[in-house]
Write a protein that holds these residues in place. Structure first.
Motif, mmCIF file in Angstrom:
data_model
loop_
_atom_site.group_PDB
_atom_site.id
_atom_site.type_symbol
_atom_site.label_atom_id
_atom_site.label_comp_id
_atom_site.label_asym_id
_atom_site.label_seq_id
_atom_site.Cartn_x
_atom_site.Cartn_y
_atom_site.Cartn_z
ATOM 1 N N LEU A 253 0.844 -1.188 0.000
ATOM 2 C CA LEU A 253 0.000 0.000 0.000
ATOM 3 C C LEU A 253 0.878 1.235 0.000
ATOM 4 O O LEU A 253 2.057 1.186 0.330
ATOM 5 N N VAL A 254 0.252 2.353 -0.391
ATOM 6 C CA VAL A 254 0.907 3.657 -0.394
ATOM 7 C C VAL A 254 0.175 4.543 0.610
ATOM 8 O O VAL A 254 -1.057 4.581 0.628
ATOM 9 N N ILE A 255 0.949 5.222 1.452
ATOM 10 C CA ILE A 255 0.374 6.228 2.356
ATOM 11 C C ILE A 255 1.198 7.507 2.203
ATOM 12 O O ILE A 255 2.421 7.480 2.362
ATOM 13 N N VAL A 256 0.538 8.605 1.917
ATOM 14 C CA VAL A 256 1.209 9.902 1.792
ATOM 15 C C VAL A 256 0.479 10.924 2.653
ATOM 16 O O VAL A 256 -0.625 10.678 3.148
ATOM 17 N N GLY A 257 1.081 12.067 2.817
ATOM 18 C CA GLY A 257 0.432 13.180 3.495
ATOM 19 C C GLY A 257 -0.141 14.148 2.483
ATOM 20 O O GLY A 257 -0.272 13.838 1.291
ATOM 21 N N THR A 258 -0.485 15.345 2.928
ATOM 22 C CA THR A 258 -1.041 16.364 2.039
ATOM 23 C C THR A 258 -0.855 17.738 2.667
ATOM 24 O O THR A 258 -0.844 17.881 3.893
ATOM 25 N N ASP A 259 -0.696 18.727 1.827
ATOM 26 C CA ASP A 259 -0.598 20.111 2.294
ATOM 27 C C ASP A 259 -1.918 20.859 2.171
ATOM 28 O O ASP A 259 -2.130 21.851 2.858
ATOM 29 N N ARG A 260 -2.786 20.408 1.280
ATOM 30 C CA ARG A 260 -4.137 20.963 1.185
ATOM 31 C C ARG A 260 -5.016 19.948 0.478
ATOM 32 O O ARG A 260 -4.633 19.401 -0.551
ATOM 33 N N ALA A 290 -3.166 10.623 4.488
ATOM 34 C CA ALA A 290 -3.389 10.875 5.914
ATOM 35 C C ALA A 290 -3.313 12.371 6.175
ATOM 36 O O ALA A 290 -2.374 13.038 5.725
ATOM 37 N N LEU A 291 -4.284 12.885 6.928
ATOM 38 C CA LEU A 291 -4.324 14.333 7.145
ATOM 39 C C LEU A 291 -5.193 14.684 8.348
ATOM 40 O O LEU A 291 -6.191 14.022 8.614
ATOM 41 N N PRO A 292 -4.813 15.731 9.086
ATOM 42 C CA PRO A 292 -5.725 16.297 10.076
ATOM 43 C C PRO A 292 -6.720 17.206 9.366
ATOM 44 O O PRO A 292 -6.457 17.695 8.254
ATOM 45 N N SER A 293 -7.852 17.452 9.991
ATOM 46 C CA SER A 293 -8.885 18.265 9.354
ATOM 47 C C SER A 293 -8.443 19.698 9.107
ATOM 48 O O SER A 293 -9.016 20.400 8.262
ATOM 49 N N SER A 294 -7.411 20.164 9.809
ATOM 50 C CA SER A 294 -6.890 21.514 9.569
ATOM 51 C C SER A 294 -6.314 21.664 8.169
ATOM 52 O O SER A 294 -6.107 22.788 7.693
ATOM 53 N N THR A 295 -6.078 20.547 7.482
ATOM 54 C CA THR A 295 -5.511 20.572 6.140
ATOM 55 C C THR A 295 -6.596 20.566 5.063
ATOM 56 O O THR A 295 -6.294 20.671 3.877
ATOM 57 N N ILE A 296 -7.846 20.449 5.452
ATOM 58 C CA ILE A 296 -8.942 20.483 4.483
ATOM 59 C C ILE A 296 -9.328 21.936 4.212
ATOM 60 O O ILE A 296 -9.576 22.718 5.128
ATOM 61 N N ASP A 297 -9.360 22.292 2.944
ATOM 62 C CA ASP A 297 -9.831 23.616 2.527
ATOM 63 C C ASP A 297 -11.311 23.481 2.185
ATOM 64 O O ASP A 297 -11.684 22.950 1.135
ATOM 65 N N TRP A 298 -12.154 23.986 3.079
ATOM 66 C CA TRP A 298 -13.596 23.815 2.942
ATOM 67 C C TRP A 298 -14.204 24.776 1.928
ATOM 68 O O TRP A 298 -15.420 24.737 1.684
ATOM 69 N N GLU A 299 -13.384 25.608 1.326
ATOM 70 C CA GLU A 299 -13.891 26.621 0.406
ATOM 71 C C GLU A 299 -13.771 26.228 -1.056
ATOM 72 O O GLU A 299 -14.343 26.903 -1.924
ATOM 73 N N ILE A 300 -13.012 25.179 -1.384
ATOM 74 C CA ILE A 300 -12.791 24.871 -2.790
ATOM 75 C C ILE A 300 -13.119 23.414 -3.099
ATOM 76 O O ILE A 300 -13.056 22.544 -2.233
ATOM 77 N N GLY A 356 -8.686 6.288 0.097
ATOM 78 C CA GLY A 356 -9.349 6.809 1.286
ATOM 79 C C GLY A 356 -8.512 7.865 1.971
ATOM 80 O O GLY A 356 -7.295 7.963 1.754
ATOM 81 N N LEU A 357 -9.170 8.676 2.775
ATOM 82 C CA LEU A 357 -8.529 9.695 3.601
ATOM 83 C C LEU A 357 -8.519 9.203 5.046
ATOM 84 O O LEU A 357 -9.566 8.785 5.568
ATOM 85 N N ILE A 358 -7.361 9.254 5.682
ATOM 86 C CA ILE A 358 -7.236 8.861 7.085
ATOM 87 C C ILE A 358 -7.165 10.148 7.898
ATOM 88 O O ILE A 358 -6.184 10.894 7.823
ATOM 89 N N ALA A 366 -12.672 9.592 -0.559
ATOM 90 C CA ALA A 366 -12.335 10.957 -0.953
ATOM 91 C C ALA A 366 -13.470 11.555 -1.786
ATOM 92 O O ALA A 366 -13.324 11.853 -2.976
ATOM 93 N N THR A 367 -14.621 11.712 -1.129
ATOM 94 C CA THR A 367 -15.780 12.342 -1.753
ATOM 95 C C THR A 367 -16.321 13.400 -0.810
ATOM 96 O O THR A 367 -16.133 13.324 0.412
ATOM 97 N N ARG A 368 -17.017 14.362 -1.371
ATOM 98 C CA ARG A 368 -17.547 15.450 -0.559
ATOM 99 C C ARG A 368 -18.495 14.932 0.513
ATOM 100 O O ARG A 368 -18.412 15.331 1.683
ATOM 101 N N GLU A 369 -19.384 14.024 0.146
ATOM 102 C CA GLU A 369 -20.367 13.532 1.101
ATOM 103 C C GLU A 369 -19.724 12.720 2.214
ATOM 104 O O GLU A 369 -20.102 12.834 3.386
ATOM 105 N N ASP A 370 -18.753 11.893 1.882
ATOM 106 C CA ASP A 370 -18.111 11.082 2.910
ATOM 107 C C ASP A 370 -17.256 11.937 3.849
ATOM 108 O O ASP A 370 -17.168 11.666 5.052
ATOM 109 N N ILE A 371 -16.616 12.963 3.299
ATOM 110 C CA ILE A 371 -15.841 13.875 4.151
ATOM 111 C C ILE A 371 -16.779 14.615 5.098
ATOM 112 O O ILE A 371 -16.509 14.733 6.308
ATOM 113 N N LEU A 372 -17.904 15.088 4.583
ATOM 114 C CA LEU A 372 -18.864 15.805 5.430
ATOM 115 C C LEU A 372 -19.504 14.873 6.463
ATOM 116 O O LEU A 372 -19.898 15.331 7.541
ATOM 117 N N ALA A 373 -19.597 13.589 6.155
ATOM 118 C CA ALA A 373 -20.148 12.651 7.135
ATOM 119 C C ALA A 373 -19.244 12.565 8.361
ATOM 120 O O ALA A 373 -19.729 12.375 9.489
#
Length: 382
Positions: A253-260, A290-300, A356-358, A366-373
């Motif tokens: 498997l591959v696991i990476v991080g993200t900046d946004r 893998a990301l904390p929610s602080s890395t999600i940009d809820w505007e775009i 998936g997003l951890i 990685a869908t809008r509805e699943d993230i909002l859930a």
């Protein structure tokens, strides 16, 4: 600004040669934040004092600190530093300094998030000493919140590694990662590395393929250093070797991080991540972010068109840094000096390539509805 002595925070989990370490901490005696200058790792451990807002901006721009959660925490301390420099500054002056901080680097959304959170905590506090304390306390709270978020990411991601280990009958789980999304980038545990540390501590046999990650080699310099200090088996590979390893069954498997990450699941990460996702898709391998929610940009929504991609100094492409045979840290030129170079720091992996997003609240598609859930409080405004 530099010293050679390291004074770690108390109550830290990550160890380097049996010494507790974090990449940022508050020095109560000096009343300032201090950071590891990660440009010097793994060959030298150098500490920088953040005495002024200019120091903070320089540390972010020049990558003393890097990684979205750490950049956000450093920006948070930047607001405190602005007030420390001028405790009687007006609200307008403080907002102006905050805007300077937020413009230090464009891609990681955590920077603006951390700065704005501290600004909100202290903007309406009128007594200067109380305002300074409010800024410091909020910055410290951000540090601890992000550390806890990463711990939770590790616990949630553990289940993925456990399942693969079970299917392999306890044989080593081979994980590929890109860049450095470890504790050096995230205060504690890391994002991408958090499930690895948790699995290792649970006695699961793992091995990590570490992309070198050009141009600044955050993988071979930082991720390899971290994993080695913790005792995790790992192998450094060239950036372009991942596809070959996947084709030959050498990656599980591959696991990476993200900046946004956009609210619809597109992911911006270190340049080259997109290619790993394509290779994983072609080889039917899970690709997790893998990301904390602080890395999600809820505007775009659209990461390819809406996430700003930082373009850095071409010298980072042209030169490499390392130790010479005499033990001196040197930079050497690789291409012809006259050849131009382009240095795009990030790329965007479309949500369709992400298994998936951890997050600190669990794993989702990685869908809008699943993230909002996972984050239903965001539904009212999104």
């Amino acid at each position: 600004m530099m010293t050679d002595k390291f004074q770690p925070m108390e109550e830290i989990k990550m160890l380097v040669d049996n010494q507790q370490m974090r990449p940022i901490w508050f020095d109560g005696e000096k009343k300032i934040a201090r950071v590891i200058d990660q440009r010097m790792l793994p060959h030298k451990l150098v500490i920088a004092d953040l005495n002024t807002v200019d120091d903070v901006i320089y540390a972010i721009q020049e990558m003393f600190v890097r990684g979205a959660p750490l950049i956000g925490a450093t920006g948070a301390f930047g607001v405190y530093t602005a007030l420390l420099q001028n405790q009687t500054c007006t609200s307008e002056d403080l907002v102006r300094e905050c805007n300077r901080l937020k413009s230090a680097r464009p891609t990681a959304v955590n920077l603006a998030w951390g700065v704005d959170r501290v600004l909100e905590a202290c903007l309406n506090v009128n007594v200067p000493a109380d305002r300074l304390n409010a800024a410091r306390n909020e910055a410290l709270a951000i540090v601890e919140d992000e550390a806890e978020n990463c711990r939770q990411i590790g616990l949630h991601g553990l289940s993925i590694i456990q399942e693969i280990s079970r299917k392999k009958g306890g044989a080593p789980v081979n994980i590929l990662t890109h860049c450095n999304a470890g504790w050096l980038a995230c205060i504690e545990y890391g994002t991408a590395t958090a499930p690895m540390y948790t699995a290792f501590d649970q006695k699961i046999d793992i091995h990590v393929w570490v992309d070198e990650t050009r141009p600044l080699n955050q993988g071979s310099r930082l991720t390899a250093w971290e994993l080695g200090k913790h005792g995790i088996n790992h192998t450094i590979i060239t950036d372009n070797a991942g596809g070959h390893l996947m084709q030959h069954g050498m990656v599980d498997l591959v696991i990476v991080g993200t900046d946004r990450t956009t609210r619809s699941g597109d992911v911006a990460n270190k340049i080259g991540t997109y290619l790993k996702a394509l290779a994983a898709k072609d080889n039917n391998l899970p690709f997790y972010v893998a990301l904390p929610s602080s890395t999600i940009d809820w505007e775009i929504d659209n990461g390819i068109t809406d996430i700003p991609i930082e373009e850095r100094d071409p010298e980072e492409i042209q030169y490499v840094q390392g130790l010479d045979q005499a033990g001196n840290l040197v930079k050497v030129l690789v291409p012809p000096l006259s050849s131009p170079a382009a240095n795009h720091a990030f790329d965007v992996t479309p949500a369709r390539l992400v298994t998936g997003l951890i997050t600190e609240r669990g794993i989702c598609r990685a869908t809008r509805e699943d993230i909002l859930a996972l984050f239903p409080e965001k539904r009212a405004t999104k």
